[in-house]
Design an enzyme around this catalytic site. Structure first.
Site, PDB file in Angstrom:
ATOM      1  CD  GLU A   1      -2.945  -0.803   2.469  1.00 16.22           C
ATOM      2  OE1 GLU A   1      -2.570  -0.096   3.417  1.00 16.22           O
ATOM      3  OE2 GLU A   1      -4.015  -1.432   2.462  1.00 16.22           O
TER       4      GLU A   1
ATOM      5  CD  GLU B   1      -4.149  -5.217   3.652  1.00 19.50           C
ATOM      6  OE1 GLU B   1      -2.976  -5.395   3.274  1.00 19.50           O
ATOM      7  OE2 GLU B   1      -4.477  -4.268   4.394  1.00 19.50           O
TER       8      GLU B   1
END
Ligand code: MG
Length: 326
Positions: free
Chosen positions: A163, A251
């Site tokens: 991320e 995720e």
């Protein structure tokens, strides 16, 4: 005296040999069914060209509350009880993790990769970092090692930037990093799936779609947390897919993006309907036992699987229901 000498000698000899696996690798899992995944248009497909839509769980950061679960027994339990067909191992790129203790964290992640391969499950090797662009050389070396070790293995996928933190942009930070790591992997492994993070915590897939990476078998990461992210993020995903990007939800969480807040059952259902419609594979976050909403486990849960409902958090129970039914 003599018997002690023989015992020591035997022990040394056994240690010197690499121990054979206790069981032959399983062939009853998704990898034997679908083979190595590849990108075809905006879909991820198996060897027969049909879309493959996987459901599984992600380990938490390898160095913190997830570390006790990084073992083969947990992987086997997730296959058997949760009906997972994919597992994500999250190499924590932090001073407390891979940056400070590279051998220990890498060993933990490799244990899970090896267990997933033995269980015939797909496995994502995740460079779990918010600032991977500051660790490019380290990432290149790590993924070269992984490509040498696992590049011929149809179970394995590389996720090179979990991320990207807010403030990092696609064109200036994320894409140049990704191109370097992809080139390093492709020099060794020409074909296993590579999943690329997108800006703004892997949400700005539409921005990546307007300026995609020129390489084969590249998918892009879309992350959502059901309490925080709603229709507007699904709209961004549709824009990206309609421009030809293949997405992978490596995720997702049932709660808010910070791991806290309530379990949002209805928003989770909307996301599941969306992922089913578009054949998006997904991994729930995650396997750890911290006192917050997102983890699937309570501190009472065994480090080796065999969990009952009492060992699971409300989020864990909801995630298990969706994954088992997938
Ligand atoms: Mg390969």
């Amino acid at each position: 005296m003599k018997s002690i000498f023989i015992s020591l000698f035997t022990l040394l000899a056994l240690t010197a040999c690499s121990s054979p696996p206790s069981h032959p690798p399983a062939t009853d899992g998704p990898v034997s069914a679908h083979g190595q995944l590849r990108v075809q248009g905006n879909k991820i497909v198996g060897t027969n060209g049909q879309p493959v839509c996987l459901a599984g769980v992600s380990y938490g950061w390898s160095q913190w509350e997830a570390r006790r679960f990084y073992n083969a027994e947990v992987v086997d339990w997730l296959k058997q009880d949760w009906k997972c067909n994919i597992i994500r191992a999250a190499l924590g790129i932090r001073p407390e993790g891979y940056l400070g203790h590279p051998a220990a964290d890498k060993a933990r992640v490799c244990k899970v990769i090896d267990a997933a391969i033995a269980a015939d499950l797909y496995v994502i090797i995740d460079w779990h970092d918010h600032f991977a662009n500051e660790h490019t050389d380290l990432a290149v070396a790590f993924f070269q090692e992984m490509a040498r070790k696992y590049g011929n293995d149809p179970h394995v996928m590389y996720e090179i930037f979990n991320e990207p933190s807010k403030g990092l942009n696609w064109a200036g930070d994320v894409k140049p990093y990704a191109e370097k790591v992809i080139a390093a992997i492709r020099a060794i492994d020409p074909d296993n799936l590579i999943i690329v993070g997108t800006a703004n915590w892997s949400q700005d897939v539409d921005i990546a779609a307007a300026d995609p990476i020129k390489a084969d078998n590249i998918a892009y990461t879309l992350h959502f947390y059901a309490g925080t992210h709603k229709q507007y993020l699904r709209d961004k995903a549709v824009v990206a897919m309609n421009q030809g990007l293949a997405l992978f939800v490596t995720e997702w969480g049932t709660c808010n993006a910070d791991g806290a807040g309530a379990v949002d059952v209805e928003s989770t259902r909307e996301w599941m309907t969306f992922m089913r419609k578009w054949d998006l594979s997904h991994c729930n976050w995650g396997i750890y036992d911290k006192a917050e909403t997102a983890p699937i486990l309570l501190p009472r849960a065994s480090s080796h699987g065999g969990w009952t409902e009492k060992d699971l958090t409300p989020s864990g129970r909801l995630a298990r229901e969706w994954i088992r039914g997938w």
